[in-house]
Scaffold this motif. Sequence first.
Motif, PDB file in Angstrom:
ATOM      1  N   ILE A 306       0.838  -1.206   0.000  1.00 26.84           N
ATOM      2  CA  ILE A 306       0.000   0.000   0.000  1.00 26.84           C
ATOM      3  C   ILE A 306       0.874   1.258   0.000  1.00 26.84           C
ATOM      4  N   SER A 307       1.906   1.258   0.842  1.00 26.10           N
ATOM      5  CA  SER A 307       2.799   2.416   0.919  1.00 26.10           C
ATOM      6  C   SER A 307       3.494   2.664  -0.411  1.00 26.10           C
ATOM      7  N   TRP A 308       3.914   1.591  -1.074  1.00 25.48           N
ATOM      8  CA  TRP A 308       4.579   1.699  -2.374  1.00 25.48           C
ATOM      9  C   TRP A 308       3.637   2.289  -3.427  1.00 25.48           C
ATOM     10  N   ILE A 309       2.395   1.763  -3.469  1.00 28.14           N
ATOM     11  CA  ILE A 309       1.417   2.221  -4.451  1.00 28.14           C
ATOM     12  C   ILE A 309       1.073   3.703  -4.235  1.00 28.14           C
ATOM     13  N   ILE A 310       0.918   4.096  -2.968  1.00 30.12           N
ATOM     14  CA  ILE A 310       0.592   5.501  -2.675  1.00 30.12           C
ATOM     15  C   ILE A 310       1.761   6.413  -3.057  1.00 30.12           C
ATOM     16  N   ASP A 311       2.983   6.003  -2.729  1.00 29.49           N
ATOM     17  CA  ASP A 311       4.155   6.795  -3.126  1.00 29.49           C
ATOM     18  C   ASP A 311       4.208   6.974  -4.644  1.00 29.49           C
ATOM     19  N   GLU A 312       3.888   5.921  -5.348  1.00 25.48           N
ATOM     20  CA  GLU A 312       3.896   5.982  -6.809  1.00 25.48           C
ATOM     21  C   GLU A 312       2.843   6.972  -7.315  1.00 25.48           C
ATOM     22  N   ALA A 313       1.674   6.968  -6.687  1.00 27.05           N
ATOM     23  CA  ALA A 313       0.603   7.881  -7.096  1.00 27.05           C
ATOM     24  C   ALA A 313       0.972   9.329  -6.776  1.00 27.05           C
ATOM     25  N   ILE A 314       1.615   9.571  -5.624  1.00 25.28           N
ATOM     26  CA  ILE A 314       2.020  10.939  -5.254  1.00 25.28           C
ATOM     27  C   ILE A 314       3.071  11.454  -6.238  1.00 25.28           C
ATOM     28  N   THR A 315       4.020  10.586  -6.598  1.00 21.82           N
ATOM     29  CA  THR A 315       5.030  10.980  -7.585  1.00 21.82           C
ATOM     30  C   THR A 315       4.373  11.322  -8.914  1.00 21.82           C
ATOM     31  N   TRP A 316       3.376  10.518  -9.291  1.00 18.57           N
ATOM     32  CA  TRP A 316       2.633  10.779 -10.537  1.00 18.57           C
ATOM     33  C   TRP A 316       1.971  12.160 -10.497  1.00 18.57           C
ATOM     34  N   LEU A 317       1.358  12.501  -9.373  1.00 21.62           N
ATOM     35  CA  LEU A 317       0.701  13.805  -9.246  1.00 21.62           C
ATOM     36  C   LEU A 317       1.716  14.947  -9.321  1.00 21.62           C
TER      37      LEU A 317
END
Length: 374
Positions: A306-317
């Motif tokens: 979950i932490s990895w996926i959220i970090d990836e989404a924040i980087t995308w934003l």
Amino acid sequence: MPDVENADALSPEKKGAGKITLSFSVPSDPFQRDQIPEIYAKLREAAGIADNPSAFAEVCKNSGTHILKLLNPKAEDHILRFPIAGSNQAPKFFPSMNARFGKFAKILYQPVAIEGTEEARSLLEHVMQPDGLSPEIEASFVAAFSKESLEAICEKLKEERTGVATLPAQNFPIVYAPDPDGGELQLTPISPMQSYNGFKAEVIPKKGVKEPIRLMRQDVSSKMQNISVAIGGPRVRFYGSVPPAMMRDEAALLRMIKGGPVPAPSSYELSDRLDHLVKLHTARAEHANGKGYFNAEMEHGMRRLISWIIDEAITWLDETLDAAREMEPDFEMPQTDIGLLLLNGYRREKVARERLRAALGDQTFRKILKQKVT
């Protein structure tokens, strides 16, 4: 009869305004204020016409902002008149009638310059939008022609013409569209005559100016082009190419800048990670109901995922914001639900999407997300 566009051939012996030019667009040489009473007598002499109220009425009846086609026996109703949106200024009119009334049209449309005024204005403009000189200009016209002609001009110019009832199919481009009330609607494409008339001045480069533009001049006829007596001369064909289509990511960015949704991260790799999250979330839920197997290591692994996926989404934003600001420096990213963003970019079928929705709404995911974004 000499060409009325040839100003030198029509210059009167008497000095004053200088050359008398009959034209739809070229202003006369400026008249002195005390010469206003004789302006239209000079223009009438230059045109070589007699007073004819019905001719002036014909010109005015067939003048408008949008012209479908030159008047012909099968289409008497071809003029539209639309106001300028958001303005109290009178719209620019153009004539479209039988060529034998062309000289009457030039009297009506001739821009007349008066010393001390900012712009040359035609009789039509004085009728449609009067100013302090308009009574004197109209009186000059009446003296040269007649009160009956001025009344005919005023009446026909001010008629409302916002619709066309019928058009013969063989003379006009026609498109049919479904009518919301049933049947079909007959549509005829039109464009503002001011745009049509201003094409050369706005688009075609002046001689000697090097511009990347493809043109072909075609001498079809020195007469009017079957639309308006105000448009003549050789036809100019303009070659234009459609700009290349925007790439998918560029288009998504532009939509967001214009107020659309934030583009979602979407890749098969991310979808695979979200699939794994769904499996772990489902296994934990089944284990809570006494089925299957789920231990502390699996819980720890799910939290790390979950932490990895959220970090990836924040980087995308962050990267999306940087790209958007290259297009619009002042752009501000709207509030974005990362869970919904991940769901929007998930490349799976409906059933799998519903399972992911449950996993993204789980308190574990929401707790870690809150820690990351606050």
